[in-house]
Design a protein around this motif. Structure first.
Motif, PDB file in Angstrom:
ATOM      1  N   MET A 300       0.844  -1.205   0.000  1.00  0.00           N
ATOM      2  CA  MET A 300       0.000   0.000   0.000  1.00  0.00           C
ATOM      3  C   MET A 300       0.871   1.243   0.000  1.00  0.00           C
ATOM      4  SD  MET A 300      -2.930  -1.082   2.783  1.00  0.00           S
ATOM      5  CE  MET A 300      -1.714  -1.624   3.981  1.00  0.00           C
ATOM      6  N   GLY A 301       0.350   2.303  -0.582  1.00  0.00           N
ATOM      7  CA  GLY A 301       1.077   3.564  -0.553  1.00  0.00           C
ATOM      8  C   GLY A 301       0.980   4.312  -1.859  1.00  0.00           C
ATOM      9  N   ASP A 302       2.145   4.731  -2.365  1.00  0.00           N
ATOM     10  CA  ASP A 302       2.168   5.522  -3.594  1.00  0.00           C
ATOM     11  C   ASP A 302       2.868   4.745  -4.699  1.00  0.00           C
ATOM     12  OD1 ASP A 302       4.974   5.832  -3.215  1.00  0.00           O
ATOM     13  OD2 ASP A 302       4.647   7.595  -1.964  1.00  0.00           O
ATOM     14  N   SER A 303       3.211   5.431  -5.785  1.00  0.00           N
ATOM     15  CA  SER A 303       3.775   4.749  -6.950  1.00  0.00           C
ATOM     16  C   SER A 303       5.159   4.172  -6.680  1.00  0.00           C
ATOM     17  CB  SER A 303       3.836   5.716  -8.139  1.00  0.00           C
ATOM     18  OG  SER A 303       4.549   6.893  -7.799  1.00  0.00           O
ATOM     19  N   THR A 304       5.872   4.678  -5.666  1.00  0.00           N
ATOM     20  CA  THR A 304       7.189   4.105  -5.370  1.00  0.00           C
ATOM     21  C   THR A 304       7.048   2.749  -4.677  1.00  0.00           C
ATOM     22  OG1 THR A 304       7.422   5.254  -3.226  1.00  0.00           O
ATOM     23  CG2 THR A 304       8.219   6.394  -5.190  1.00  0.00           C
ATOM     24  N   SER A 305       5.981   2.526  -3.951  1.00  0.00           N
ATOM     25  CA  SER A 305       5.742   1.181  -3.414  1.00  0.00           C
ATOM     26  C   SER A 305       5.150   0.280  -4.490  1.00  0.00           C
ATOM     27  CB  SER A 305       4.837   1.238  -2.180  1.00  0.00           C
ATOM     28  OG  SER A 305       3.562   1.734  -2.498  1.00  0.00           O
ATOM     29  N   ARG A 306       4.408   0.868  -5.434  1.00  0.00           N
ATOM     30  CA  ARG A 306       3.898   0.064  -6.549  1.00  0.00           C
ATOM     31  C   ARG A 306       5.052  -0.503  -7.381  1.00  0.00           C
ATOM     32  NH1 ARG A 306       1.220   3.691  -9.571  1.00  0.00           N
ATOM     33  NH2 ARG A 306       2.769   3.622 -11.247  1.00  0.00           N
ATOM     34  N   GLN A 307       6.201   0.177  -7.375  1.00  0.00           N
ATOM     35  CA  GLN A 307       7.375  -0.358  -8.072  1.00  0.00           C
ATOM     36  C   GLN A 307       7.769  -1.724  -7.505  1.00  0.00           C
ATOM     37  OE1 GLN A 307       9.815   3.513  -7.827  1.00  0.00           O
ATOM     38  NE2 GLN A 307      10.577   2.538  -9.691  1.00  0.00           N
ATOM     39  N   TRP A 308       7.586  -1.938  -6.206  1.00  0.00           N
ATOM     40  CA  TRP A 308       7.900  -3.239  -5.608  1.00  0.00           C
ATOM     41  C   TRP A 308       6.916  -4.296  -6.118  1.00  0.00           C
ATOM     42  CZ3 TRP A 308       9.243  -2.444   0.305  1.00  0.00           C
ATOM     43  CH2 TRP A 308      10.388  -1.648   0.402  1.00  0.00           C
ATOM     44  N   PHE A 309       5.643  -3.940  -6.170  1.00  0.00           N
ATOM     45  CA  PHE A 309       4.618  -4.833  -6.716  1.00  0.00           C
ATOM     46  C   PHE A 309       4.989  -5.240  -8.138  1.00  0.00           C
ATOM     47  CE2 PHE A 309       0.757  -5.276  -9.278  1.00  0.00           C
ATOM     48  CZ  PHE A 309      -0.010  -6.182  -8.544  1.00  0.00           C
ATOM     49  N   GLU A 310       5.363  -4.254  -8.950  1.00  0.00           N
ATOM     50  CA  GLU A 310       5.713  -4.526 -10.346  1.00  0.00           C
ATOM     51  C   GLU A 310       6.974  -5.378 -10.453  1.00  0.00           C
ATOM     52  OE1 GLU A 310       3.899  -0.299 -12.044  1.00  0.00           O
ATOM     53  OE2 GLU A 310       6.008  -0.456 -11.446  1.00  0.00           O
ATOM     54  N   PHE A 311       7.954  -5.102  -9.603  1.00  0.00           N
ATOM     55  CA  PHE A 311       9.204  -5.855  -9.635  1.00  0.00           C
ATOM     56  C   PHE A 311       8.964  -7.328  -9.321  1.00  0.00           C
ATOM     57  CE2 PHE A 311      12.933  -7.727  -7.642  1.00  0.00           C
ATOM     58  CZ  PHE A 311      13.946  -7.390  -8.531  1.00  0.00           C
ATOM     59  N   LEU A 312       8.142  -7.611  -8.329  1.00  0.00           N
ATOM     60  CA  LEU A 312       7.875  -8.998  -7.959  1.00  0.00           C
ATOM     61  C   LEU A 312       7.175  -9.747  -9.094  1.00  0.00           C
ATOM     62  CD1 LEU A 312       6.818  -8.505  -4.234  1.00  0.00           C
ATOM     63  CD2 LEU A 312       8.885  -9.656  -5.068  1.00  0.00           C
ATOM     64  N   ILE A 313       6.253  -9.082  -9.780  1.00  0.00           N
ATOM     65  CA  ILE A 313       5.571  -9.724 -10.902  1.00  0.00           C
ATOM     66  C   ILE A 313       6.556 -10.009 -12.037  1.00  0.00           C
ATOM     67  CG2 ILE A 313       3.843  -9.399 -12.713  1.00  0.00           C
ATOM     68  CD1 ILE A 313       2.166  -7.876 -10.708  1.00  0.00           C
ATOM     69  N   GLN A 314       7.452  -9.068 -12.298  1.00  0.00           N
ATOM     70  CA  GLN A 314       8.440  -9.258 -13.362  1.00  0.00           C
ATOM     71  C   GLN A 314       9.468 -10.329 -12.996  1.00  0.00           C
ATOM     72  OE1 GLN A 314       9.976  -5.304 -13.655  1.00  0.00           O
ATOM     73  NE2 GLN A 314       8.075  -4.467 -14.523  1.00  0.00           N
ATOM     74  N   THR A 315       9.702 -10.504 -11.690  1.00  0.00           N
ATOM     75  CA  THR A 315      10.746 -11.417 -11.230  1.00  0.00           C
ATOM     76  C   THR A 315      10.261 -12.862 -11.144  1.00  0.00           C
ATOM     77  OG1 THR A 315      11.775  -9.634  -9.949  1.00  0.00           O
ATOM     78  CG2 THR A 315      12.369 -11.894  -9.346  1.00  0.00           C
ATOM     79  N   VAL A 316       9.044 -13.057 -10.660  1.00  0.00           N
ATOM     80  CA  VAL A 316       8.508 -14.410 -10.454  1.00  0.00           C
ATOM     81  C   VAL A 316       7.573 -14.735 -11.615  1.00  0.00           C
ATOM     82  CG1 VAL A 316       7.228 -15.920  -8.894  1.00  0.00           C
ATOM     83  CG2 VAL A 316       8.659 -14.085  -7.953  1.00  0.00           C
ATOM     84  N   PRO A 317       8.019 -15.575 -12.555  1.00  0.00           N
ATOM     85  CA  PRO A 317       7.218 -15.806 -13.767  1.00  0.00           C
ATOM     86  C   PRO A 317       5.868 -16.468 -13.504  1.00  0.00           C
ATOM     87  CG  PRO A 317       9.136 -17.264 -13.701  1.00  0.00           C
ATOM     88  CD  PRO A 317       9.305 -16.277 -12.587  1.00  0.00           C
ATOM     89  N   THR A 318       5.732 -17.151 -12.371  1.00  0.00           N
ATOM     90  CA  THR A 318       4.453 -17.812 -12.073  1.00  0.00           C
ATOM     91  C   THR A 318       3.437 -16.855 -11.448  1.00  0.00           C
ATOM     92  OG1 THR A 318       5.582 -18.616 -10.071  1.00  0.00           O
ATOM     93  CG2 THR A 318       5.310 -20.177 -11.875  1.00  0.00           C
ATOM     94  N   LEU A 319       3.865 -15.639 -11.130  1.00  0.00           N
ATOM     95  CA  LEU A 319       2.931 -14.622 -10.616  1.00  0.00           C
ATOM     96  C   LEU A 319       2.230 -13.961 -11.799  1.00  0.00           C
ATOM     97  CD1 LEU A 319       4.533 -12.545  -7.683  1.00  0.00           C
ATOM     98  CD2 LEU A 319       2.236 -13.506  -7.734  1.00  0.00           C
ATOM     99  N   LYS A 320       0.933 -14.074 -11.858  1.00  0.00           N
ATOM    100  CA  LYS A 320       0.167 -13.519 -12.973  1.00  0.00           C
ATOM    101  C   LYS A 320      -0.818 -12.469 -12.459  1.00  0.00           C
ATOM    102  CE  LYS A 320       2.105 -16.505 -15.733  1.00  0.00           C
ATOM    103  NZ  LYS A 320       3.163 -16.053 -16.682  1.00  0.00           N
ATOM    104  N   ARG A 321      -0.772 -11.286 -13.099  1.00  0.00           N
ATOM    105  CA  ARG A 321      -1.663 -10.212 -12.670  1.00  0.00           C
ATOM    106  C   ARG A 321      -3.068 -10.440 -13.203  1.00  0.00           C
ATOM    107  NH1 ARG A 321      -3.313  -4.776 -13.600  1.00  0.00           N
ATOM    108  NH2 ARG A 321      -2.429  -4.641 -15.688  1.00  0.00           N
ATOM    109  N   LEU A 322      -4.041 -10.257 -12.327  1.00  0.00           N
ATOM    110  CA  LEU A 322      -5.438 -10.355 -12.713  1.00  0.00           C
ATOM    111  C   LEU A 322      -5.948  -8.988 -13.150  1.00  0.00           C
ATOM    112  CD1 LEU A 322      -6.821 -12.564  -9.778  1.00  0.00           C
ATOM    113  CD2 LEU A 322      -5.889 -13.306 -11.969  1.00  0.00           C
ATOM    114  N   ASP A 323      -6.864  -8.970 -14.072  1.00  0.00           N
ATOM    115  CA  ASP A 323      -7.468  -7.715 -14.510  1.00  0.00           C
ATOM    116  C   ASP A 323      -8.692  -7.444 -13.642  1.00  0.00           C
ATOM    117  OD1 ASP A 323      -8.460  -5.501 -15.723  1.00  0.00           O
ATOM    118  OD2 ASP A 323      -8.733  -6.403 -17.704  1.00  0.00           O
ATOM    119  N   LEU A 324      -8.538  -6.522 -12.703  1.00  0.00           N
ATOM    120  CA  LEU A 324      -9.648  -6.155 -11.827  1.00  0.00           C
ATOM    121  C   LEU A 324     -10.448  -4.985 -12.387  1.00  0.00           C
ATOM    122  CD1 LEU A 324      -7.942  -6.429  -8.303  1.00  0.00           C
ATOM    123  CD2 LEU A 324      -9.127  -8.195  -9.624  1.00  0.00           C
ATOM    124  N   HIS A 325     -10.127  -4.570 -13.616  1.00  0.00           N
ATOM    125  CA  HIS A 325     -10.826  -3.455 -14.278  1.00  0.00           C
ATOM    126  C   HIS A 325     -10.731  -2.173 -13.448  1.00  0.00           C
ATOM    127  CE1 HIS A 325     -12.371  -6.379 -17.125  1.00  0.00           C
ATOM    128  NE2 HIS A 325     -12.785  -7.120 -16.109  1.00  0.00           N
TER     129      HIS A 325
END
Length: 494
Positions: A300-325
């Protein structure tokens, strides 16, 4: 301040940590301010050879644009020891003697060559400008609210109006009955918008960033322009030669809650950060998936914490983002790893938030989110808050911080196995709307508030201030990788 568990003694202690010296008189000409081109620094007691673990002292001498030495402090300097060849750097602590001179202290953590660099982020006169505008000009950043409904003829209407927080010192309008007000029942925080012409107050649907107002005077603008801000000083260019030492520096204790942040908190060598806080690990893709296996991770937080979310998705190939619209920049976002039973969530903090047009219902106050969490040994909560609060009175930020602290304390009481990580502010802002000096002040409040709560405070300030990459409010991937390694070291210390 309508305070959620913040006593007078604690607020006094916070204010002492925020003390900053500076000019005691009005600055009438820019020539009276500190000049980054004339100010200089020298290495004290220079040696032909140093050893790993030695402490290095550097004296900074501030001078104004006429060449006269400054007689008071308050300049905002940052210093580092670095090696471009080794891709190495370490942050230095700068102590203000309040007489125009400063002492920068470093620990020399690697063997090889090194150099000293000092930069003036802001002169003491510019800091005075930042203080004054923070205290009297909070609505220099404003927002838009979007009201949607039908007019008397049944046609769909959308009206856009100006919005902002409601707080002492933040004035949206002086007119009576000017505004619609929206108070959150739990936080007691109030958001206000000018009344639309034809729609009722309950027709507010969307929120977005509005714009910026620059109310600086001509001398103030000069103090904040590129000639005076974020400039490297010319100084002692002698090369440091550092030999390996038998002495061991660093720590071997596991990463756990409640650890203090020393200066330096660590150092880069070959683009890898070695922590002095705890025995941080460096994670491969398999290590990362194994560490997060069976975990619910809430970022939770701002776009600099969202960078961690994005990094983990890019790093772990089995992590798949869902489209929550949802609107991507604000969330909520979610990624799932069915193979390893990992649930990864992101949500931006609540108002105020500078963002693209987004449903107001998606913006939840962070303290409310934490209050609604079950927690437990499989839960990891990561959050930050600072960048969107820089232009507001310190009391407003402190109130928000203590709301979150209260929620975290309750969470840890009912679910003591929950892991809570706070990401500090990083460097990157240099203007009147969000200077590093303003960020640093907020960061001190956050650290002080959570000092004894039993959470892990992950320092990224030093990691961003001393890296060779050009500073950006959104740090480069190499920095994010090292930040996430420390996060994972807290989640999986062994």
């Amino acid at each position: 301040m309508n305070d959620p568990g913040l006593g007078a003694e604690e607020w006094d202690r916070i204010q002492r940590t925020l003390h900053w010296g500076g000019p005691d008189h009005q600055v009438t000409t820019v020539n009276m301010s500190t000049s980054p081109d004339i100010s200089t620094f020298i290495i004290n007691d220079f040696k032909d050879t140093y050893h790993v673990g030695d402490e290095l002292h550097v004296t900074i001498v501030a001078k104004d644009f006429t060449g006269a030495p400054k007689r008071y402090g308050g300049d905002f300097f940052q210093a580092k020891v670095y090696s471009d060849k080794l891709k190495a750097s370490v942050f230095g602590e700068v102590l203000d003697h309040q007489n125009g001179t400063y002492l920068a202290r470093f620990t020399l953590p690697w063997a090889g060559e090194a150099s000293v660099a000092v930069r003036m982020i802001h002169s003491s006169e510019a800091v005075l400008v930042l203080k004054q505008h923070r205290n009297t000009d909070s609505n220099r950043i404003y927002f838009h609210g979007y009201f949607v409904g039908k007019n008397l003829r049944g046609a769909r209407v959308e009206e856009r109006v100006e919005c902002n927080i409601k707080w002492d010192g933040v004035v949206l309008s002086t007119q009576r009955n000017c505004c619609c007000e929206y108070q959150d029942a739990r936080t007691r925080l109030t958001w206000q918008c000018r009344k639309p012409r034809s729609l009722p107050c309950d027709a507010l649907v969307d929120h977005s960033m509005g714009g910026y107002r620059n109310r600086m005077t001509a001398p103030e603008k000069a103090l904040m322009d590129s000639k005076h801000v974020n400039r490297w000083l010319k100084g002692d260019a002698r090369l440091l030669r550092v030999n390996a030492s038998n002495a061991t520096i660093g720590v071997r204790q596991p990463c756990k809650p409640g650890l203090p942040t020393p200066i330096p908190a660590g150092f880069y060598l070959k683009d890898v950060w070695t922590s002095f806080v705890c025995a941080a690990r460096h994670f491969t893709v398999n290590d990362t998936a194994k560490c997060l296996k069976g975990k619910n991770v809430y970022v939770m937080g701002d776009s600099t914490s969202r960078q961690w979310f994005e990094f983990l998705i890019q790093t772990v190939p089995t992590l798949k983002r869902l489209d929550l619209h949802s609107v991507y920049h604000t969330g909520p976002l979610m990624a799932v790893d069915m193979q390893n039973n990992i649930n990864l969530h992101y949500r931006s903090h609540g108002l105020p938030l500078r963002c693209l047009k987004t449903p107001l219902a998606s913006l939840h106050y962070m303290s409310n989110e934490i209050d609604d969490m079950v927690g437990g040994p499989h839960a990891v909560i990561v959050f930050n808050m600072w960048a969107h609060f820089t232009n507001y009175p310190l009391t407003f930020f402190a109130y928000n911080v203590f709301l979150v602290r209260r929620a975290v304390v309750k969470l840890l009481r009912r679910a003591p196995g929950t892991k809570v990580v706070i990401k500090t502010a990083n460097t990157g802002y240099k203007d009147i709307y969000g200077s590093d000096w303003l960020s640093m002040q907020l960061d001190r409040i956050l650290r002080e508030a959570f000092r004894d709560v039993g959470v892990y405070i992950l320092d990224v300030w030093q990691m961003t201030a001393c890296h060779y990459n050009k500073e950006d409010i959104h740090p480069a991937p190499v920095v994010i990788r090292n930040e996430v390694d420390i996060l994972l070291s807290f989640v999986c210390p062994q």
